[in-house]
Design an enzyme around this catalytic site. Structure first.
Site, PDB file in Angstrom:
ATOM      1  N   TYR A 260      72.411  58.050   9.970  1.00  0.00           N
ATOM      2  CA  TYR A 260      72.066  60.012  10.507  1.00  0.00           C
ATOM      3  C   TYR A 260      70.970  60.389  11.439  1.00  0.00           C
ATOM      4  O   TYR A 260      70.978  60.853  11.294  1.00  0.00           O
ATOM      5  CB  TYR A 260      72.432  60.387   9.524  1.00  0.00           C
ATOM      6  CG  TYR A 260      73.947  60.592   8.698  1.00  0.00           C
ATOM      7  CD1 TYR A 260      74.609  61.399   9.380  1.00  0.00           C
ATOM      8  CD2 TYR A 260      74.148  59.244   7.250  1.00  0.00           C
ATOM      9  CE1 TYR A 260      75.928  61.366   8.485  1.00  0.00           C
ATOM     10  CE2 TYR A 260      75.343  59.185   7.082  1.00  0.00           C
ATOM     11  CZ  TYR A 260      76.846  60.747   7.778  1.00  0.00           C
ATOM     12  OH  TYR A 260      77.885  60.575   7.154  1.00  0.00           O
TER      13      TYR A 260
ATOM     14  N   GLY B 174      69.220  60.430  14.019  1.00  0.00           N
ATOM     15  CA  GLY B 174      69.273  60.106  16.105  1.00  0.00           C
ATOM     16  C   GLY B 174      70.630  61.415  15.754  1.00  0.00           C
ATOM     17  O   GLY B 174      70.741  61.678  15.665  1.00  0.00           O
TER      18      GLY B 174
ATOM     19  N   GLY C 141      74.367  62.277  16.231  1.00  0.00           N
ATOM     20  CA  GLY C 141      75.755  62.151  15.707  1.00  0.00           C
ATOM     21  C   GLY C 141      75.159  61.389  14.193  1.00  0.00           C
ATOM     22  O   GLY C 141      73.869  61.877  13.600  1.00  0.00           O
TER      23      GLY C 141
ATOM     24  N   HIS D   4      69.523  66.785   6.976  1.00  0.00           N
ATOM     25  CA  HIS D   4      69.767  67.240   7.448  1.00  0.00           C
ATOM     26  C   HIS D   4      70.715  68.048   8.771  1.00  0.00           C
ATOM     27  O   HIS D   4      71.022  69.380   9.331  1.00  0.00           O
ATOM     28  CB  HIS D   4      68.590  66.803   8.492  1.00  0.00           C
ATOM     29  CG  HIS D   4      67.377  67.926   9.442  1.00  0.00           C
ATOM     30  ND1 HIS D   4      67.925  67.050  10.765  1.00  0.00           N
ATOM     31  CD2 HIS D   4      66.666  68.489   9.186  1.00  0.00           C
ATOM     32  CE1 HIS D   4      67.274  68.128  11.991  1.00  0.00           C
ATOM     33  NE2 HIS D   4      66.796  68.980  10.514  1.00  0.00           N
ATOM     34  N   ASP D   5      71.401  66.658   9.340  1.00  0.00           N
ATOM     35  CA  ASP D   5      72.542  67.324   9.995  1.00  0.00           C
ATOM     36  C   ASP D   5      73.147  68.382   9.484  1.00  0.00           C
ATOM     37  O   ASP D   5      73.609  69.164  10.159  1.00  0.00           O
ATOM     38  CB  ASP D   5      73.467  66.222  10.119  1.00  0.00           C
ATOM     39  CG  ASP D   5      73.148  65.163  10.998  1.00  0.00           C
ATOM     40  OD1 ASP D   5      71.850  64.885  11.651  1.00  0.00           O
ATOM     41  OD2 ASP D   5      73.539  63.682  10.946  1.00  0.00           O
TER      42      ASP D   5
ATOM     43  N   TYR E 100      71.899  71.636   9.959  1.00  0.00           N
ATOM     44  CA  TYR E 100      72.085  72.207  10.892  1.00  0.00           C
ATOM     45  C   TYR E 100      73.717  73.004  10.752  1.00  0.00           C
ATOM     46  O   TYR E 100      74.123  73.858  11.909  1.00  0.00           O
ATOM     47  CB  TYR E 100      71.983  71.122  12.322  1.00  0.00           C
ATOM     48  CG  TYR E 100      69.868  71.004  12.731  1.00  0.00           C
ATOM     49  CD1 TYR E 100      69.125  71.971  12.242  1.00  0.00           C
ATOM     50  CD2 TYR E 100      70.034  70.069  13.884  1.00  0.00           C
ATOM     51  CE1 TYR E 100      67.541  71.552  11.896  1.00  0.00           C
ATOM     52  CE2 TYR E 100      68.600  70.456  13.835  1.00  0.00           C
ATOM     53  CZ  TYR E 100      67.579  70.968  13.539  1.00  0.00           C
ATOM     54  OH  TYR E 100      65.895  71.123  13.822  1.00  0.00           O
TER      55      TYR E 100
ATOM     56  N   TYR F 280      61.046  78.819  16.858  1.00  0.00           N
ATOM     57  CA  TYR F 280      61.267  79.400  15.710  1.00  0.00           C
ATOM     58  C   TYR F 280      59.399  78.922  15.154  1.00  0.00           C
ATOM     59  O   TYR F 280      58.688  78.689  15.314  1.00  0.00           O
ATOM     60  CB  TYR F 280      61.804  78.721  14.199  1.00  0.00           C
ATOM     61  CG  TYR F 280      61.365  77.195  14.045  1.00  0.00           C
ATOM     62  CD1 TYR F 280      60.696  76.778  12.917  1.00  0.00           C
ATOM     63  CD2 TYR F 280      62.458  76.734  14.513  1.00  0.00           C
ATOM     64  CE1 TYR F 280      60.134  75.362  12.665  1.00  0.00           C
ATOM     65  CE2 TYR F 280      62.579  74.344  13.815  1.00  0.00           C
ATOM     66  CZ  TYR F 280      61.471  74.749  13.918  1.00  0.00           C
ATOM     67  OH  TYR F 280      61.207  73.065  13.588  1.00  0.00           O
TER      68      TYR F 280
ATOM     69  N   ASP G 188      64.324  72.556   9.036  1.00  0.00           N
ATOM     70  CA  ASP G 188      63.426  70.885   9.753  1.00  0.00           C
ATOM     71  C   ASP G 188      62.653  70.496   8.669  1.00  0.00           C
ATOM     72  O   ASP G 188      62.223  69.446   8.574  1.00  0.00           O
ATOM     73  CB  ASP G 188      63.091  71.961  10.857  1.00  0.00           C
ATOM     74  CG  ASP G 188      63.916  71.169  11.509  1.00  0.00           C
ATOM     75  OD1 ASP G 188      64.882  70.805  11.449  1.00  0.00           O
ATOM     76  OD2 ASP G 188      63.480  72.080  13.155  1.00  0.00           O
TER      77      ASP G 188
END
Length: 122
Positions: free
Chosen positions: A27, A29, A31, A47-48, A51, A64, A89
């Protein structure tokens, strides 16, 4: 944005640390699929997912405000989606730091063939 995320990672783990997390596991990187390989890879999975929940702006591009205070990442007075991206993040950078001992060099540049299991749901 991704540049700010990289700066957060480097701020928590040391200069150039972000390079350890590009193309790591299933996970970290671009995709992602399959089952996260370890706690570090799970940070990227979460994190994915984070997002994926952001609405109203592009998490990879939106800028931000944030700062470091006594080694802690503090998201600034962002509104809406900018606040959400900063939190995604911040949580991921802290997760990498908390799980730095699980980092396994064997998962760097892992072949996608080792990530073919059914993907977990967010």
């Amino acid at each position: 944005n991704l540049f700010q995320f990289a700066k957060m990672i480097n701020g928590k783990l040391g200069a150039f640390s972000v390079w350890n997390y590009i193309s790591y596991g299933c996970y970290c990187g671009w995709g992602g699929q399959g089952t996260p390989k370890d706690a570090t890879d799970r940070c990227c999975f979460v994190h994915d997912c984070c997002y994926g929940r952001v609405r109203g702006c592009n998490p990879k591009l939106a800028i931000y405000s944030y700062s470091f205070k006594k080694g802690n990442i503090v998201c600034g007075k962002n509104n809406g989606c900018l606040r959400d991206i900063c939190e995604c993040d911040r949580v991921a950078a802290n997760c990498f730091h908390q799980n730095k001992n699980t980092y396994n060099k064997n998962y760097k540049f892992l072949s996608s063939s080792r990530c073919r299991q059914t993907s977990e749901q967010c």
